[in-house]
Write an enzyme that holds these catalytic residues in place. Sequence first.
Site, PDB file in Angstrom:
ATOM      1  CG  ASP A 478      -2.217   0.697   1.029  1.00 15.55           C
ATOM      2  OD1 ASP A 478      -2.320   1.481   0.076  1.00 15.55           O
ATOM      3  OD2 ASP A 478      -3.138   0.463   1.826  1.00 15.55           O
ATOM      4  CG  ASP A 548      -9.137   2.688  -0.492  1.00 17.89           C
ATOM      5  OD1 ASP A 548      -8.729   1.526  -0.677  1.00 17.89           O
ATOM      6  OD2 ASP A 548      -8.504   3.524   0.186  1.00 17.89           O
TER       7      ASP A 548
HETATM    8  C1  GLA Z   1      -5.661   2.077   2.231  1.00 15.31           C
HETATM    9  C2  GLA Z   1      -6.063   0.886   1.393  1.00 15.31           C
HETATM   10  C3  GLA Z   1      -7.138   0.102   2.096  1.00 15.31           C
HETATM   11  C4  GLA Z   1      -6.630  -0.338   3.447  1.00 15.31           C
HETATM   12  C5  GLA Z   1      -6.137   0.851   4.247  1.00 15.31           C
HETATM   13  C6  GLA Z   1      -5.435   0.430   5.503  1.00 15.31           C
HETATM   14  O1  GLA Z   1      -6.668   3.012   2.305  1.00 15.31           O
HETATM   15  O2  GLA Z   1      -6.461   1.279   0.134  1.00 15.31           O
HETATM   16  O3  GLA Z   1      -7.533  -0.996   1.328  1.00 15.31           O
HETATM   17  O4  GLA Z   1      -5.583  -1.258   3.257  1.00 15.31           O
HETATM   18  O5  GLA Z   1      -5.241   1.657   3.503  1.00 15.31           O
HETATM   19  O6  GLA Z   1      -4.961   1.487   6.213  1.00 15.31           O
END
Ligand code: GLA
Length: 730
Positions: A478, A548
């Site tokens: 990420d 997301d």
């Molecule tokens: C980001 C990712 C999510 C999740 C969060 C965790 O927003 O896109 O899928 O993993 O971080 O903090």
Amino acid sequence: MSIIYDEKQQLFHLQTRNSSYLMEIEEGGVLAHLYFGEKIDSYHGIRKYPRLERSFSPNVPESKNREISLDTLLQESSSVGNGDFRIPSCQIRLANGNSTVDFRYSSHQIFVGKHEIKGMPQSFVKKSDQAETLKIILEDKNAQVNLELYYTLFKDSSVIARSEKLINKGAEPLFLTKLMSFQIDFPANEFEVMHFEGAWAREQTIMREKIGKGVKLLGSRRGTSSHQENPSFILTSSATTEKSGDVYGFCLVYSGNHETNLEKDQYEQLRVMMGINSFEFDWKLESNEQFQTPEVLMNYTNQGFTDHSLIFHSFMKNHIIRKFPEKERPILINNWEATYFDFTEEKLLHLAEEASHLGIELFVLDDGWFGKRNSDTTSLGDWKVNKQKFPNGLANFSKKISQRGLSFGLWIEPEMVSPESTLYEQHPEWALQVPGKKGVLGRGQYVLDFSQATVRKHIFEQFVAVLDTLDFSYIKWDMNRSLTDVFSTVLPPDKQGTVYHRYVLGLYEFLEMLIKRYPNVLFENCSGGGGRFDAGMLYYMPQTWISDNTDAGARLQIRYGASYFYPINVMGAHVSAIPNHQTGRMISLETRGNVAMSGILGYECDLTKLSPEEKETIKKQISFYKQHRKLIQTGTFYRLSNPFIKNEGAWSFVSPDKSECLLFYFRKTAIASGPINILKLSGLDKKAIYETDQGVAYSGEELMTLGFYMEYYLPGDYASKRVYLKRRGE
Ligand code: GLA
């Protein structure tokens, strides 16, 4: 594929499977662009681009011909101060302050295979005879600078890979302030540009606009390819549809700042270029040093958007995605929207147990497993297991997961540091920050200076110490903020303009080391969803969490937009809870399942809280997906109805031998007394009879011409339908 050089006419003819690209060496050695489009069997060089003396268009010094001007000529690259007043593809500041450069043809080479672009993602060939490359060397003798233009053609694709390299041949250093990966000047035409803009949780929104006079600038200055503007675009015309018309596709193999310039000039010619963003770019080249741009993949078809996408999908699978391009991807459960930071080992094991009963194959432990991470304000950079949450360690937890019949995957965010962390306490200089200035926070965190080898080494060692103890098969990488305070404490003042790009090179080096160390692990790329979804990252990580936003309605569009360049089997898609956490929308489990299973299916909700009926539905979704996973993940994807402009979204997956087709249809808003929608399918065997899982038979020809009547009454908003068709006798 063939690359022909006609010495008499001083002409290059690049012939791909279905397009031609023509350049000629003009008077004075200027490399002119002549044509990119439908394939020409042979070009005799008679037809020249019209010459015309135009007032206020200065002439090329090497020629006495007043009809030859860089102001009007179609060219393959351009610079500053030489009579071309359009936006340049290359800008240099020489040691004496001069920024006027004037490149002229010097020589060229045609060779089998492809040159290597060191330290960067790039298209690859499995055997060298599958590609052929043209390298054209341009030079400015006075400035002592060479510019090399590269064009690679592929045996199995009409895509041309294009990049450039600039070499300082002089004794003094120079500063390169802009170098695009390609430039094409098109003759006057009514072009439209199609690009994929967005924001966090609204990626891949299709914009199709007429190109007017002046300059249009697209791109990202965020340090990453961004949610806001995907590094890909299409030039087309208003008449083009999925099935017919001109489509020029361009896709940058790069994950940092990028820029696309489109300039319709005074004579309606269109200059197009794409590459690393020149914003804050200032690269010092010492004597004999060189700078290599990333690659742009470009393609022309006259067969419409479907053909364009199919060409890019197979190119990505055959020449960009190095790991598991066709391997079936596991169905996963991710605990993020199920628990956020609030979990214990016990809670996670319940989730895993339930997942296993439903047929899920992989358990992904998301954010919150390390340091003191109970919220997003702390611990990034301290990659040690949180003993409160995992008293017996993570290795022990991963064993318990595999005892429950699931494989184990882990979330990591290596490029970041929280202000509240041991790492930041010990090494504040490792963050991208300007000394003495308070750094700008994003999601409560700073970005580590990945241009520094020491920083990368330290972070890499921390991860290896954890990962080497685990039995795992998947990593979610990420990256949760944009870059600010782009200043490196270890670089001298005259190299600060290199930090954005050095950061990306550092990231690539890290990724290369990590995937080499864990060669059988599936890596999923994520940057708050699709904040860094690009061909560069696909070279390292074959899967991406494209948004997301888990709302099925929003995903319908995001997936549709993303499919113009990227294959479906790179797109992770999860069923999540309702009301949806990003939009608050309520969509049936059936439609949530149909949207998610049109990609790499996963679940991201608290399965332990589901009703028995919901569990039954999910079990059925999973078993259906397992049955048709190959078709979905490796079949040919056809867009059938555009949910950005219609009330219906639809697409289908067709097996390579055309014996199977899986159709997904989504109707957004319920309309009383609405129309009967007809959906015309694509890619079927015309002569064959197809039987649906609802017991009806049609011929392939009928389905593609008369079409399929979609049910008039589907109850509620965001209703959906799934139809499986099989060729009779298979
Ligand atoms: C980001 C990712 C999510 C999740 C969060 C965790 O927003 O896109 O899928 O993993 O971080 O903090």
